[in-house]
Scaffold this active site. Structure first.
Site, PDB file in Angstrom:
ATOM      1  N   ASP A   7      -7.061  34.305  24.830  1.00 43.78           N
ATOM      2  CA  ASP A   7      -7.546  32.925  24.867  1.00 43.78           C
ATOM      3  C   ASP A   7      -8.439  32.700  23.656  1.00 43.78           C
ATOM      4  O   ASP A   7      -9.055  33.643  23.133  1.00 43.78           O
ATOM      5  CB  ASP A   7      -8.312  32.626  26.156  1.00 43.78           C
ATOM      6  CG  ASP A   7      -8.622  31.144  26.289  1.00 43.78           C
ATOM      7  OD1 ASP A   7      -7.676  30.350  26.472  1.00 43.78           O
ATOM      8  OD2 ASP A   7      -9.802  30.774  26.190  1.00 43.78           O
ATOM      9  N   HIS A 150     -15.575  26.588  29.479  1.00 45.75           N
ATOM     10  CA  HIS A 150     -14.537  27.459  28.958  1.00 45.75           C
ATOM     11  C   HIS A 150     -15.170  28.572  28.120  1.00 45.75           C
ATOM     12  O   HIS A 150     -16.125  28.347  27.379  1.00 45.75           O
ATOM     13  CB  HIS A 150     -13.558  26.671  28.083  1.00 45.75           C
ATOM     14  CG  HIS A 150     -12.675  25.758  28.857  1.00 45.75           C
ATOM     15  ND1 HIS A 150     -11.335  25.981  29.021  1.00 45.75           N
ATOM     16  CD2 HIS A 150     -12.946  24.609  29.523  1.00 45.75           C
ATOM     17  CE1 HIS A 150     -10.794  25.006  29.743  1.00 45.75           C
ATOM     18  NE2 HIS A 150     -11.761  24.166  30.065  1.00 45.75           N
ATOM     19  N   ASP A 155     -11.818  33.245  30.353  1.00 43.06           N
ATOM     20  CA  ASP A 155     -10.556  32.558  30.608  1.00 43.06           C
ATOM     21  C   ASP A 155      -9.374  33.520  30.500  1.00 43.06           C
ATOM     22  O   ASP A 155      -8.397  33.397  31.250  1.00 43.06           O
ATOM     23  CB  ASP A 155     -10.380  31.394  29.630  1.00 43.06           C
ATOM     24  CG  ASP A 155     -11.227  30.192  30.014  1.00 43.06           C
ATOM     25  OD1 ASP A 155     -11.977  30.295  30.997  1.00 43.06           O
ATOM     26  OD2 ASP A 155     -11.142  29.152  29.331  1.00 43.06           O
TER      27      ASP A 155
END
Length: 232
Positions: A7, A150, A155
């Protein structure tokens, strides 16, 4: 099989407009299970981060001002990923930024065929439904308690759990606890699930119901052994 769950967080949404990576989080999995090996770094993007991006990931210009540039750790990233398939959610976004950074350094971009897009997998499995990472975590009962904003490594860890479920579920006994894993600021990152189900599952039948069922089988069924009963 070795795979890398990846990610990224960025300064904006379009690498073609000069936006850059500011965080990369990678988790190594072997036969769908995390091995505990990770690659996680923040980067100085050498440009300002857009306000809309900051609202998503909470990473400010001040937080990455003293971080290394991607060029400083590009080889370490390449070595960690190796030739393994790369798992990402909305993979074209992450691939676009990774390849842009590699090409800026005169390095070979990653082959699109190496990437597995969990968003596409989810859309195939759940057509017409919400298939964001948050929605999939809720659908699969993967805790989001530690996720305020985030973050690339967190993530990626959540995505590893989602990918396991999309590939067949918790029968493989995935432990989503992040033992000993910390973010760059020293904060422990933990993702919890309820662990592997016991086998066999405990019975919830009341003893009186069990006796009634046994009596019925012995009285009316010819093949009593089908239920494991024998007449006394």
């Amino acid at each position: 099989m070795r795979q890398i769950v990846l990610d990224t967080e960025t300064t904006g949404i379009d690498p073609k407009k000069g936006h850059r990576l500011i965080e990369v989080g990678c988790i190594e999995i072997e036969d769908l299970l995390p091995t505990g090996k990770t690659f996680h770094h923040y980067f100085n993007p050498e440009r300002l981060i857009e306000p809309d991006a900051i609202r998503v990931h909470g990473i400010t210009d001040e937080m990455v001002a003293d971080k290394p540039k991607f060029a400083d750790l590009a080889q370490a990233f390449i070595d960690f990923v190796g030739d393994a398939p790369i798992i990402a959610h909305n993979a074209s976004f992450d691939r676009g930024f990774i390849n842009m950074e590699l090409e800026r350094l005169g390095l070979d971009p990653t082959d699109p065929d190496r990437w597995v897009d969990t968003l596409e997998l989810a859309r195939y499995k759940f057509p017409g439904m919400a298939n964001s990472l948050d929605a999939l975590c809720k659908r699969y009962n993967i805790s989001l308690a530690e996720r305020d904003k985030h973050g690339a490594l967190l993530d990626a860890r959540l995505l590893a759990g989602v990918y396991l479920e999309l590939s067949g579920g918790k029968e493989r006994g995935l432990d989503l606890k992040m033992h000993g894993m910390v973010s760059e600021d020293g904060t422990e990152i933990r993702v919890m699930n309820h662990g592997q189900r016991p086998r066999p599952l405990p019975s919830h039948i009341h003893p009186e119901e069990a006796e009634a069922h046994k009596a019925f089988c012995l009285k009316y069924l010819k093949d009593q052994n089908m239920w494991g009963y024998t007449a006394s």
